[in-house]
Design an enzyme around this catalytic site. Structure first.
Site, PDB file in Angstrom:
ATOM      1  N   ASP A   1      -2.051 -10.808 -16.174  1.00 28.10           N
ATOM      2  CA  ASP A   1      -2.091 -11.984 -15.286  1.00 28.10           C
ATOM      3  C   ASP A   1      -1.681 -13.181 -16.125  1.00 28.10           C
ATOM      4  O   ASP A   1      -2.511 -14.045 -16.468  1.00 28.10           O
ATOM      5  CB  ASP A   1      -3.496 -12.143 -14.710  1.00 28.10           C
ATOM      6  CG  ASP A   1      -3.860 -10.977 -13.815  1.00 28.10           C
ATOM      7  OD1 ASP A   1      -3.366 -10.918 -12.696  1.00 28.10           O
ATOM      8  OD2 ASP A   1      -4.618 -10.103 -14.273  1.00 28.10           O
TER       9      ASP A   1
ATOM     10  N   SER B   1      -3.946  -1.789 -13.443  1.00 25.73           N
ATOM     11  CA  SER B   1      -4.393  -2.796 -12.485  1.00 25.73           C
ATOM     12  C   SER B   1      -5.327  -2.107 -11.498  1.00 25.73           C
ATOM     13  O   SER B   1      -5.081  -0.947 -11.122  1.00 25.73           O
ATOM     14  CB  SER B   1      -3.173  -3.341 -11.732  1.00 25.73           C
ATOM     15  OG  SER B   1      -3.588  -4.008 -10.556  1.00 25.73           O
ATOM     16  N   SER B   2      -6.361  -2.829 -11.071  1.00 29.26           N
ATOM     17  CA  SER B   2      -7.258  -2.235 -10.069  1.00 29.26           C
ATOM     18  C   SER B   2      -6.472  -1.940  -8.796  1.00 29.26           C
ATOM     19  O   SER B   2      -6.792  -0.998  -8.061  1.00 29.26           O
ATOM     20  CB  SER B   2      -8.404  -3.203  -9.758  1.00 29.26           C
ATOM     21  OG  SER B   2      -9.063  -3.558 -10.957  1.00 29.26           O
TER      22      SER B   2
ATOM     23  N   GLN C   1      -2.256 -16.682 -14.748  1.00 29.45           N
ATOM     24  CA  GLN C   1      -3.701 -16.953 -14.676  1.00 29.45           C
ATOM     25  C   GLN C   1      -4.222 -17.396 -16.042  1.00 29.45           C
ATOM     26  O   GLN C   1      -4.979 -18.365 -16.152  1.00 29.45           O
ATOM     27  CB  GLN C   1      -4.436 -15.685 -14.211  1.00 29.45           C
ATOM     28  CG  GLN C   1      -5.948 -15.775 -14.361  1.00 29.45           C
ATOM     29  CD  GLN C   1      -6.674 -14.623 -13.717  1.00 29.45           C
ATOM     30  OE1 GLN C   1      -6.848 -14.606 -12.509  1.00 29.45           O
ATOM     31  NE2 GLN C   1      -7.122 -13.660 -14.515  1.00 29.45           N
TER      32      GLN C   1
ATOM     33  N   GLU D   1      -9.050   0.856 -18.082  1.00 25.66           N
ATOM     34  CA  GLU D   1      -8.897   0.781 -19.549  1.00 25.66           C
ATOM     35  C   GLU D   1      -8.501  -0.636 -20.015  1.00 25.66           C
ATOM     36  O   GLU D   1      -8.832  -1.036 -21.123  1.00 25.66           O
ATOM     37  CB  GLU D   1      -7.876   1.841 -19.990  1.00 25.66           C
ATOM     38  CG  GLU D   1      -7.880   2.203 -21.453  1.00 25.66           C
ATOM     39  CD  GLU D   1      -9.260   2.424 -22.073  1.00 25.66           C
ATOM     40  OE1 GLU D   1      -9.447   1.949 -23.202  1.00 25.66           O
ATOM     41  OE2 GLU D   1     -10.154   3.045 -21.444  1.00 25.66           O
ATOM     42  N   GLY D   2      -7.804  -1.378 -19.150  1.00 20.01           N
ATOM     43  CA  GLY D   2      -7.461  -2.763 -19.509  1.00 20.01           C
ATOM     44  C   GLY D   2      -8.732  -3.589 -19.689  1.00 20.01           C
ATOM     45  O   GLY D   2      -8.891  -4.317 -20.680  1.00 20.01           O
ATOM     46  N   HIS D   3      -9.660  -3.456 -18.727  1.00 23.99           N
ATOM     47  CA  HIS D   3     -10.943  -4.177 -18.856  1.00 23.99           C
ATOM     48  C   HIS D   3     -11.718  -3.668 -20.082  1.00 23.99           C
ATOM     49  O   HIS D   3     -12.362  -4.446 -20.779  1.00 23.99           O
ATOM     50  CB  HIS D   3     -11.811  -3.963 -17.614  1.00 23.99           C
ATOM     51  CG  HIS D   3     -11.207  -4.481 -16.341  1.00 23.99           C
ATOM     52  ND1 HIS D   3     -10.764  -3.660 -15.333  1.00 23.99           N
ATOM     53  CD2 HIS D   3     -10.968  -5.745 -15.926  1.00 23.99           C
ATOM     54  CE1 HIS D   3     -10.305  -4.393 -14.340  1.00 23.99           C
ATOM     55  NE2 HIS D   3     -10.400  -5.661 -14.672  1.00 23.99           N
TER      56      HIS D   3
ATOM     57  N   GLY E   1     -14.268  -6.339 -10.996  1.00 29.57           N
ATOM     58  CA  GLY E   1     -14.745  -4.960 -10.922  1.00 29.57           C
ATOM     59  C   GLY E   1     -13.631  -3.948 -10.750  1.00 29.57           C
ATOM     60  O   GLY E   1     -12.464  -4.250 -10.933  1.00 29.57           O
TER      61      GLY E   1
END
Ligand code: PAF
Length: 283
Positions: free
Chosen positions: A150, A185-186, A153, A35-37, A31
């Protein structure tokens, strides 16, 4: 756009597309979307007949003294962005449903999960691998999209998906940057304005290493020294790691080549930020 909290309901919804041969594209997130998401969701929309976004701040991937409690949350804003990007389903399970009392199974990826963030955040990738496996079993996607910011990841998830024969195509998507180069990044939300300014040294360090590489420098020792020098000029920045690694298996290297990844992690005040670049590819 449907908002689903129940694992049972989500699993039931995934059955029809599977039976009818419609592809499910999946974007797992914690959540506080940016803009990346959005770039993952738009690509997911292109690839899937049904687009599922999950929002779950996964407690088991946070260490004891990490930012689980303060992790930024804004569901209303997330719903707006998800809707604008064409999500069909937003899946928001509860911690109690994902990890009921008595839960005792984890997924652990070995060598590739040990260096870099795995060394600084012990247990982190077990938490990621476990929740992603659970989410894949609940959402039953044909493809799942992850950001390359990431980097480790993504490598861990690719390895796990191959090792466990999970029938999911893993799609890695480019890093999305602010106009001044800061990777989205969040956790950027934690930065004060002066810390935000200091954080630009990540982009400067990547740019400097790429310039040296373009000029023909290949020695990891020299490139690492020059990259570290950029951070050492910034009083507010504490280096966690500056590592040049094989881009697939994350092995240590003495010389850099096309496909080598430069992975960076620093702490600025209380905020830990990561960034990376792959030589021979766009920044
Ligand atoms: O990258 C993230 O947001 C998380 O690590 C993920 C993949 C959603 C697992 O919790």
């Amino acid at each position: 756009m449907k908002i689903i909290n129940s694992i049972f309901h989500m699993q039931a919804l995934a059955v029809a597309p599977e039976r009818e041969g419609r592809r499910i594209a999946f974007v797992p997130t914690m959540g506080y979307l940016h803009e990346g998401h959005a770039s993952l969701l738009r690509e997911g929309r292109r690839r899937g007949d049904v687009l599922v976004l999950s929002i779950f701040v996964n407690p088991i991937q946070f260490g004891k003294n990490e930012d689980l409690d303060s992790y930024p949350r804004d569901l209303e804003r997330d719903f707006q962005l998800a809707d604008a990007c064409g999500a069909d389903i937003v899946f928001i399970p509860t911690v109690a449903d994902m990890y009921p009392s008595g839960f005792q199974t984890t997924v652990s990826v070995h060598d590739i999960a040990l260096p870099l963030c795995g060394a600084s955040r012990p247990g982190h990738f077990d938490g990621v691998a476990t929740v992603v496996t659970k989410l894949f079993n609940i959402v039953r996607p044909d493809c799942a999209l992850f950001g390359r910011k990431d980097y480790q990841q993504l490598a861990v998830i690719r390895q796990m998906t191959a090792d466990l024969n999970l029938p999911v195509e893993i799609v890695g998507m480019p890093i999305i940057r602010e106009g001044d180069g800061l990777a989205m990044s969040s956790r950027n939300a934690y930065l004060s304005s002066s810390e935000r300014q200091s954080a630009l040294c990540l982009f400067r360090a990547l740019t400097r290493a790429r310039e040296l590489y373009s000029a023909g420098e290949r020695s990891v020792a020299i490139l690492a020294r020059e990259t570290r020098a950029i951070f050492e000029k910034e009083a507010a920045v504490v280096i966690d790691y500056v590592e040049f690694r094989d881009g697939v298996l994350l092995h240590e290297l003495e010389n850099v080549d096309a496909g080598t990844v430069l992975a960076l992690a620093v702490k600025i005040g209380k905020t830990r930020l990561i960034d990376n670049t792959v030589f021979g590819e766009e920044l």
